[in-house]
Design a protein around this motif. Structure first.
Motif, mmCIF file in Angstrom:
data_model
loop_
_atom_site.group_PDB
_atom_site.id
_atom_site.type_symbol
_atom_site.label_atom_id
_atom_site.label_comp_id
_atom_site.label_asym_id
_atom_site.label_seq_id
_atom_site.Cartn_x
_atom_site.Cartn_y
_atom_site.Cartn_z
ATOM 1 N N PRO A 53 -26.890 -5.726 20.205
ATOM 2 C CA PRO A 53 -27.152 -4.140 20.230
ATOM 3 C C PRO A 53 -27.497 -3.699 21.619
ATOM 4 C CG PRO A 53 -29.006 -5.072 19.174
ATOM 5 C CD PRO A 53 -28.017 -6.147 19.624
ATOM 6 N N PHE A 54 -26.939 -2.344 22.144
ATOM 7 C CA PHE A 54 -27.084 -1.992 23.436
ATOM 8 C C PHE A 54 -28.471 -0.988 23.410
ATOM 9 C CE2 PHE A 54 -22.832 -2.745 23.842
ATOM 10 C CZ PHE A 54 -22.707 -3.295 24.962
ATOM 11 N N PHE A 55 -28.687 -0.236 22.381
ATOM 12 C CA PHE A 55 -29.610 0.563 22.397
ATOM 13 C C PHE A 55 -30.733 0.678 21.127
ATOM 14 C CE2 PHE A 55 -26.073 3.042 24.360
ATOM 15 C CZ PHE A 55 -26.496 2.903 25.477
ATOM 16 N N VAL A 56 -30.192 -0.062 20.226
ATOM 17 C CA VAL A 56 -30.966 -0.326 18.880
ATOM 18 C C VAL A 56 -32.248 -1.222 19.421
ATOM 19 C CG1 VAL A 56 -31.353 -1.115 16.733
ATOM 20 C CG2 VAL A 56 -29.285 0.010 17.413
ATOM 21 N N ALA A 57 -33.596 -0.874 19.061
ATOM 22 C CA ALA A 57 -34.829 -1.588 19.470
ATOM 23 C C ALA A 57 -35.133 -2.458 18.448
ATOM 24 C CB ALA A 57 -35.927 -0.770 19.988
ATOM 25 N N GLY A 58 -35.601 -3.568 18.449
ATOM 26 C CA GLY A 58 -36.067 -4.470 17.365
ATOM 27 C C GLY A 58 -35.024 -5.207 16.624
ATOM 28 N N VAL A 59 -33.966 -5.291 16.884
ATOM 29 C CA VAL A 59 -32.647 -5.888 16.079
ATOM 30 C C VAL A 59 -32.055 -6.776 17.171
ATOM 31 C CG1 VAL A 59 -30.923 -5.487 14.966
ATOM 32 C CG2 VAL A 59 -32.845 -3.930 14.663
ATOM 33 N N ALA A 60 -31.727 -8.294 16.723
ATOM 34 C CA ALA A 60 -31.037 -8.892 17.449
ATOM 35 C C ALA A 60 -30.068 -9.774 16.504
ATOM 36 C CB ALA A 60 -31.883 -9.939 17.889
ATOM 37 N N PRO A 61 -28.975 -10.564 17.325
ATOM 38 C CA PRO A 61 -27.947 -11.338 16.460
ATOM 39 C C PRO A 61 -28.688 -12.160 15.672
ATOM 40 C CG PRO A 61 -27.143 -10.883 18.795
ATOM 41 C CD PRO A 61 -28.687 -10.281 18.591
ATOM 42 N N GLY A 62 -28.062 -12.395 14.309
ATOM 43 C CA GLY A 62 -28.709 -13.176 13.438
ATOM 44 C C GLY A 62 -29.924 -12.635 12.686
ATOM 45 N N ASP A 63 -30.475 -11.493 12.923
ATOM 46 C CA ASP A 63 -31.443 -10.900 11.927
ATOM 47 C C ASP A 63 -30.649 -10.258 10.678
ATOM 48 O OD1 ASP A 63 -33.470 -11.266 13.925
ATOM 49 O OD2 ASP A 63 -33.310 -9.067 14.479
ATOM 50 N N VAL A 64 -31.160 -10.360 9.961
ATOM 51 C CA VAL A 64 -30.701 -9.783 8.410
ATOM 52 C C VAL A 64 -31.572 -8.481 8.193
ATOM 53 C CG1 VAL A 64 -30.367 -10.147 5.810
ATOM 54 C CG2 VAL A 64 -30.174 -12.039 7.531
ATOM 55 N N VAL A 65 -30.687 -7.531 7.867
ATOM 56 C CA VAL A 65 -31.188 -5.890 7.471
ATOM 57 C C VAL A 65 -30.883 -5.691 6.106
ATOM 58 C CG1 VAL A 65 -31.096 -5.394 10.145
ATOM 59 C CG2 VAL A 65 -29.004 -4.896 8.517
ATOM 60 N N LEU A 66 -31.770 -5.018 5.729
ATOM 61 C CA LEU A 66 -31.391 -3.961 4.313
ATOM 62 C C LEU A 66 -30.850 -2.730 4.704
ATOM 63 C CD1 LEU A 66 -34.919 -4.740 2.486
ATOM 64 C CD2 LEU A 66 -33.005 -6.105 2.427
ATOM 65 N N THR A 67 -29.710 -2.508 3.701
ATOM 66 C CA THR A 67 -29.009 -1.275 4.132
ATOM 67 C C THR A 67 -28.845 -0.479 3.034
ATOM 68 O OG1 THR A 67 -26.808 -2.169 3.363
ATOM 69 C CG2 THR A 67 -27.524 -2.691 5.640
ATOM 70 N N VAL A 68 -28.579 0.644 3.284
ATOM 71 C CA VAL A 68 -28.478 1.769 2.122
ATOM 72 C C VAL A 68 -27.031 2.452 2.580
ATOM 73 C CG1 VAL A 68 -30.638 2.283 1.627
ATOM 74 C CG2 VAL A 68 -29.590 3.560 3.371
ATOM 75 N N TRP A 69 -26.251 2.993 1.496
ATOM 76 C CA TRP A 69 -25.041 3.835 1.781
ATOM 77 C C TRP A 69 -25.387 5.386 1.812
ATOM 78 C CZ3 TRP A 69 -20.408 1.747 2.613
ATOM 79 C CH2 TRP A 69 -20.350 0.488 2.377
ATOM 80 N N HIS A 70 -24.716 5.967 2.617
ATOM 81 C CA HIS A 70 -25.015 7.237 2.851
ATOM 82 C C HIS A 70 -23.644 7.795 3.273
ATOM 83 C CE1 HIS A 70 -27.190 11.260 3.376
ATOM 84 N NE2 HIS A 70 -26.542 11.089 4.742
ATOM 85 N N GLU A 71 -23.102 8.877 2.467
ATOM 86 C CA GLU A 71 -21.931 9.409 2.668
ATOM 87 C C GLU A 71 -20.900 8.554 3.347
ATOM 88 O OE1 GLU A 71 -22.747 12.866 5.542
ATOM 89 O OE2 GLU A 71 -23.972 13.761 4.124
ATOM 90 N N GLY A 72 -20.647 7.417 2.619
ATOM 91 C CA GLY A 72 -19.441 6.540 2.607
ATOM 92 C C GLY A 72 -19.748 5.547 4.100
ATOM 93 N N GLU A 73 -20.943 5.438 4.621
ATOM 94 C CA GLU A 73 -21.089 4.763 5.714
ATOM 95 C C GLU A 73 -22.556 3.843 5.105
ATOM 96 O OE1 GLU A 73 -19.668 7.275 9.366
ATOM 97 O OE2 GLU A 73 -21.850 7.372 8.738
ATOM 98 N N ARG A 74 -22.491 2.645 5.682
ATOM 99 C CA ARG A 74 -23.643 1.825 5.558
ATOM 100 C C ARG A 74 -24.716 1.951 6.664
ATOM 101 N NH1 ARG A 74 -22.509 -4.206 3.454
ATOM 102 N NH2 ARG A 74 -24.453 -4.315 1.884
ATOM 103 N N TRP A 75 -25.909 2.159 6.402
ATOM 104 C CA TRP A 75 -26.982 2.233 7.208
ATOM 105 C C TRP A 75 -28.013 1.161 7.069
ATOM 106 C CZ3 TRP A 75 -27.329 6.166 10.955
ATOM 107 C CH2 TRP A 75 -26.230 7.245 11.108
ATOM 108 N N ALA A 76 -28.533 0.807 8.137
ATOM 109 C CA ALA A 76 -29.659 -0.178 8.313
ATOM 110 C C ALA A 76 -30.986 0.600 7.747
ATOM 111 C CB ALA A 76 -29.841 -1.040 9.439
#
Length: 166
Positions: A53-76
């Protein structure tokens, strides 16, 4: 969204895009309110981040995130499991340096065994993925010495105890 060369699925699963909402400070930084990252499915509503990530803080490759769907897009929504990587952002003032600088920094960090991505204009950020087990002390010394002589500024976007202890 173009898939970076290193951001490939380790299990041949198709990659998906997950979006992150970003809070901007009073000066409007970071310059985006949403960042999209590549990720690999880890089951129902769980994705493992594969891009840096360039701008997201607190997230790195290999991290597993929980997601929700909103208007056809997946959001962390939240980080569920840490992958052990750290992310550092290295930047300079674009009017002083540009593409050549960013490419040189990418090569420099990649020669240290790290994975990097460059944001390109107008910011020329280099996002550096530092895997678990890397020589954190050496990387930190390199970053601090470059900052001290004015080559760049850097910020800790997502670091763990290993980074803090070095």
């Amino acid at each position: 969204m173009k898939l970076p060369e290193h951001a490939r699925s380790k299990s041949d699963k198709p990659l998906e895009v997950v979006r992150f909402s970003i809070r901007q400070d009073e000066d409007g930084w970071p310059p985006v309110s949403v960042e999209a990252l590549w990720a690999e499915s880890r089951g129902l509503d769980r994705l493992s981040i594969v891009s840096v990530p360039f701008f997201v803080a607190g997230v790195a490759p290999g991290d597993v995130v929980l997601t929700v769907w909103h208007e056809g897009e997946r959001w962390a929504s939240t980080v569920d499991l840490r992958g052990g990587h750290s992310v550092i952002r290295v930047g300079t003032f674009p009017e002083e340096r540009g593409e050549t600088w960013a490419v040189d920094k990418l090569n420099e960090f990649e020669n240290m065994g790290l994975t990097c991505e460059s944001s390109g204009p107008p910011f020329w950020l280099v996002a550096v993925d530092i895997p678990a087990g890397a020589d954190i002390a050496s990387i930190k010394r390199h970053l601090e010495s470059g900052e001290k002589v004015g080559l760049w500024e850097y910020e800790e976007a997502c670091v763990g105890g290993e980074w803090q202890d070095a």
